[in-house]
Write a protein that holds these residues in place. Structure first.
Motif, PDB file in Angstrom:
ATOM      1  N   SER A   2      39.526  37.245  12.919  1.00 28.87           N
ATOM      2  CA  SER A   2      39.123  35.891  12.555  1.00 28.87           C
ATOM      3  C   SER A   2      39.263  34.932  13.733  1.00 28.87           C
ATOM      4  CB  SER A   2      39.969  35.387  11.387  1.00 28.87           C
ATOM      5  OG  SER A   2      39.788  36.186  10.257  1.00 28.87           O
ATOM      6  N   ASP A   3      38.328  34.012  13.822  1.00 30.65           N
ATOM      7  CA  ASP A   3      38.403  32.968  14.827  1.00 30.65           C
ATOM      8  C   ASP A   3      39.534  32.013  14.458  1.00 30.65           C
ATOM      9  OD1 ASP A   3      37.574  30.102  15.790  1.00 30.65           O
ATOM     10  OD2 ASP A   3      36.399  31.493  17.015  1.00 30.65           O
ATOM     11  N   TRP A   4      40.275  31.527  15.458  1.00 32.93           N
ATOM     12  CA  TRP A   4      41.412  30.650  15.179  1.00 32.93           C
ATOM     13  C   TRP A   4      40.985  29.361  14.491  1.00 32.93           C
ATOM     14  CZ3 TRP A   4      41.890  25.772  17.346  1.00 32.93           C
ATOM     15  CH2 TRP A   4      41.052  25.482  18.429  1.00 32.93           C
ATOM     16  N   ARG A   5      39.729  28.949  14.731  1.00 29.79           N
ATOM     17  CA  ARG A   5      39.249  27.740  14.064  1.00 29.79           C
ATOM     18  C   ARG A   5      39.117  27.959  12.558  1.00 29.79           C
ATOM     19  NH1 ARG A   5      36.724  28.574  18.708  1.00 29.79           N
ATOM     20  NH2 ARG A   5      36.718  26.974  20.328  1.00 29.79           N
ATOM     21  N   ASP A   6      38.661  29.141  12.167  1.00 25.73           N
ATOM     22  CA  ASP A   6      38.542  29.447  10.746  1.00 25.73           C
ATOM     23  C   ASP A   6      39.912  29.482  10.081  1.00 25.73           C
ATOM     24  OD1 ASP A   6      35.764  29.673  10.910  1.00 25.73           O
ATOM     25  OD2 ASP A   6      35.868  31.800  11.446  1.00 25.73           O
ATOM     26  N   ILE A   7      40.883  30.038  10.784  1.00 27.51           N
ATOM     27  CA  ILE A   7      42.252  30.074  10.265  1.00 27.51           C
ATOM     28  C   ILE A   7      42.771  28.653  10.089  1.00 27.51           C
ATOM     29  CG2 ILE A   7      44.622  30.810  10.745  1.00 27.51           C
ATOM     30  CD1 ILE A   7      43.449  33.152  12.354  1.00 27.51           C
ATOM     31  N   TRP A   8      42.519  27.823  11.078  1.00 29.18           N
ATOM     32  CA  TRP A   8      42.989  26.437  11.034  1.00 29.18           C
ATOM     33  C   TRP A   8      42.351  25.685   9.874  1.00 29.18           C
ATOM     34  CZ3 TRP A   8      42.290  22.506  15.663  1.00 29.18           C
ATOM     35  CH2 TRP A   8      43.191  21.443  15.508  1.00 29.18           C
ATOM     36  N   LYS A   9      41.041  25.828   9.705  1.00 28.49           N
ATOM     37  CA  LYS A   9      40.345  25.150   8.606  1.00 28.49           C
ATOM     38  C   LYS A   9      40.921  25.566   7.252  1.00 28.49           C
ATOM     39  CE  LYS A   9      36.183  26.123  10.305  1.00 28.49           C
ATOM     40  NZ  LYS A   9      34.707  26.257  10.429  1.00 28.49           N
ATOM     41  N   GLU A  10      41.174  26.862   7.096  1.00 28.15           N
ATOM     42  CA  GLU A  10      41.704  27.338   5.821  1.00 28.15           C
ATOM     43  C   GLU A  10      43.135  26.846   5.613  1.00 28.15           C
ATOM     44  OE1 GLU A  10      41.805  31.460   3.217  1.00 28.15           O
ATOM     45  OE2 GLU A  10      40.814  31.425   5.179  1.00 28.15           O
ATOM     46  N   ALA A  11      43.902  26.799   6.691  1.00 30.01           N
ATOM     47  CA  ALA A  11      45.281  26.308   6.589  1.00 30.01           C
ATOM     48  C   ALA A  11      45.314  24.841   6.184  1.00 30.01           C
ATOM     49  CB  ALA A  11      46.006  26.509   7.915  1.00 30.01           C
ATOM     50  N   ILE A  12      44.395  24.051   6.702  1.00 31.03           N
ATOM     51  CA  ILE A  12      44.342  22.628   6.346  1.00 31.03           C
ATOM     52  C   ILE A  12      43.974  22.459   4.880  1.00 31.03           C
ATOM     53  CG2 ILE A  12      43.125  20.447   6.768  1.00 31.03           C
ATOM     54  CD1 ILE A  12      42.886  21.424   9.730  1.00 31.03           C
ATOM     55  N   ARG A  13      43.083  23.302   4.382  1.00 29.60           N
ATOM     56  CA  ARG A  13      42.723  23.228   2.972  1.00 29.60           C
ATOM     57  C   ARG A  13      43.937  23.558   2.096  1.00 29.60           C
ATOM     58  NH1 ARG A  13      38.172  22.633   0.241  1.00 29.60           N
ATOM     59  NH2 ARG A  13      36.931  22.682   2.120  1.00 29.60           N
ATOM     60  N   VAL A  14      44.710  24.557   2.505  1.00 29.39           N
ATOM     61  CA  VAL A  14      45.931  24.898   1.771  1.00 29.39           C
ATOM     62  C   VAL A  14      46.937  23.746   1.860  1.00 29.39           C
ATOM     63  CG1 VAL A  14      47.943  26.434   1.736  1.00 29.39           C
ATOM     64  CG2 VAL A  14      45.651  27.390   1.966  1.00 29.39           C
ATOM     65  N   ASN A  15      47.016  23.126   3.036  1.00 31.14           N
ATOM     66  CA  ASN A  15      47.897  21.975   3.224  1.00 31.14           C
ATOM     67  C   ASN A  15      47.570  20.864   2.227  1.00 31.14           C
ATOM     68  OD1 ASN A  15      47.768  19.130   5.002  1.00 31.14           O
ATOM     69  ND2 ASN A  15      49.749  20.166   5.085  1.00 31.14           N
ATOM     70  N   SER A  16      46.296  20.607   1.998  1.00 27.91           N
ATOM     71  CA  SER A  16      45.879  19.598   1.022  1.00 27.91           C
ATOM     72  C   SER A  16      46.292  20.005  -0.388  1.00 27.91           C
ATOM     73  CB  SER A  16      44.364  19.397   1.080  1.00 27.91           C
ATOM     74  OG  SER A  16      43.960  18.878   2.324  1.00 27.91           O
ATOM     75  N   SER A  17      46.116  21.283  -0.699  1.00 33.05           N
ATOM     76  CA  SER A  17      46.463  21.774  -2.026  1.00 33.05           C
ATOM     77  C   SER A  17      47.968  21.729  -2.269  1.00 33.05           C
ATOM     78  CB  SER A  17      45.942  23.209  -2.187  1.00 33.05           C
ATOM     79  OG  SER A  17      46.315  23.742  -3.443  1.00 33.05           O
ATOM     80  N   MET A  39      48.999  28.636  13.935  1.00 35.06           N
ATOM     81  CA  MET A  39      48.399  27.497  13.256  1.00 35.06           C
ATOM     82  C   MET A  39      48.813  27.431  11.798  1.00 35.06           C
ATOM     83  SD  MET A  39      46.778  24.955  14.419  1.00 35.06           S
ATOM     84  CE  MET A  39      45.803  25.413  15.846  1.00 35.06           C
ATOM     85  N   ILE A  40      49.022  28.599  11.184  1.00 38.19           N
ATOM     86  CA  ILE A  40      49.498  28.611   9.796  1.00 38.19           C
ATOM     87  C   ILE A  40      50.928  28.094   9.743  1.00 38.19           C
ATOM     88  CG2 ILE A  40      49.918  30.005   7.745  1.00 38.19           C
ATOM     89  CD1 ILE A  40      47.812  31.985   8.774  1.00 38.19           C
ATOM     90  N   HIS A  41      51.776  28.570  10.662  1.00 36.56           N
ATOM     91  CA  HIS A  41      53.159  28.092  10.691  1.00 36.56           C
ATOM     92  C   HIS A  41      53.225  26.593  10.936  1.00 36.56           C
ATOM     93  CE1 HIS A  41      55.416  31.777  10.250  1.00 36.56           C
ATOM     94  NE2 HIS A  41      54.747  32.373  11.204  1.00 36.56           N
ATOM     95  N   TYR A  42      52.383  26.095  11.839  1.00 34.95           N
ATOM     96  CA  TYR A  42      52.397  24.658  12.146  1.00 34.95           C
ATOM     97  C   TYR A  42      51.999  23.845  10.918  1.00 34.95           C
ATOM     98  CZ  TYR A  42      51.953  20.376  14.843  1.00 34.95           C
ATOM     99  OH  TYR A  42      52.129  19.104  15.321  1.00 34.95           O
TER     100      TYR A  42
END
Length: 233
Positions: A2-17, A39-42
């Motif tokens: 996975s591209d790190w940008r995709d991981i970051w986008k998904e992590a931000i969505r989880v952050n909102s949830s 990025m997930i840890h951050y």
């Protein structure tokens, strides 16, 4: 892979949830899917911090620092771990009259603005993170994020101005039809102008870097405080 940008986008969505559910175990799905990613840890650290769990947040920032391959990212994770050790808020820790420190301040605040659309937050975070090296592109992104946010909060006004295809016209209608304070309208105009200038002549934008960054953070803070759950996560 996975591209790190995709991981970051998904992590931000989880952050909102997580901000709504309070359930940080939602990050477990990301760790299972992507592994031990910085990025997930951050982002998990930012969630813990928002929930008032400072010890857990500090540990996650430290893990992010260890996982990040790039010095740029290691540095910001280390800064925030240090900030929590000193029990300081972003406002107390980052020097907002220093351009690079202001970018990291805005970056951290964007993780607090959980009422904004996750994809818009991703664009904003990306723009702030690369602001020291690609400032003109960041300004264009700020303008884009502002316009997308306005479309989500005030679709009826966008409908009345779409034929003009003009952000200027939209802002004028916002001033006429809403109770947005004039100082916020002025801030939105400043973001629009800076984005337009940056798109045509990047040399012009250097003189007002700090003011432009502060304008964007101020505008996003305003929209974040308007109305939770305006969008669907």
């Amino acid at each position: 892979m996975s591209d790190w940008r995709d991981i970051w986008k998904e992590a931000i969505r989880v952050n909102s949830s997580v901000a709504r559910s309070g359930d940080v175990s939602e990050y477990d799905r990301l760790y299972k899917k992507y592994g031990d990613d910085g990025m997930i840890h951050y982002t998990a650290a930012a969630s813990y911090e928002l929930l008032g769990k400072q010890t857990e947040a500090m540990a996650e920032y430290e893990k992010a620092k260890d996982c990040f391959p790039a010095p740029h990212w290691k540095d910001v994770a280390a800064k925030n771990a240090e900030r929590l050790k000193k029990r300081r808020s972003p406002e107390q820790f980052f020097e907002q009259d220093d351009f690079n420190e202001l970018l990291w301040y805005g970056f951290q605040k964007m993780y607090e603005f959980v009422n904004l659309d996750p994809f818009n937050r991703y664009i904003a975070l990306s723009a702030l993170a690369r602001g020291s090296s690609e400032w003109s592109l960041s300004l264009v992104d700020f303008r884009t994020v502002m316009e997308l946010t306005i479309k989500q909060y005030y679709p009826e006004i966008i409908e009345t101005t779409c034929q003009k295809d003009s952000l200027l016209a939209t802002l004028k209608e916002l001033q006429k039809q809403t109770d947005i304070p004039k100082h916020i309208i002025d801030t939105l105009h400043a973001i629009r102008k800076a984005g337009n200038i940056a798109a045509h002549d990047a040399r012009i934008v250097e003189a007002e870097k700090i003011a432009n960054a502060k304008n964007f953070i101020k505008a996003m803070a305003y929209f974040n405080n308007l109305e939770p759950n305006k969008y669907i996560v």
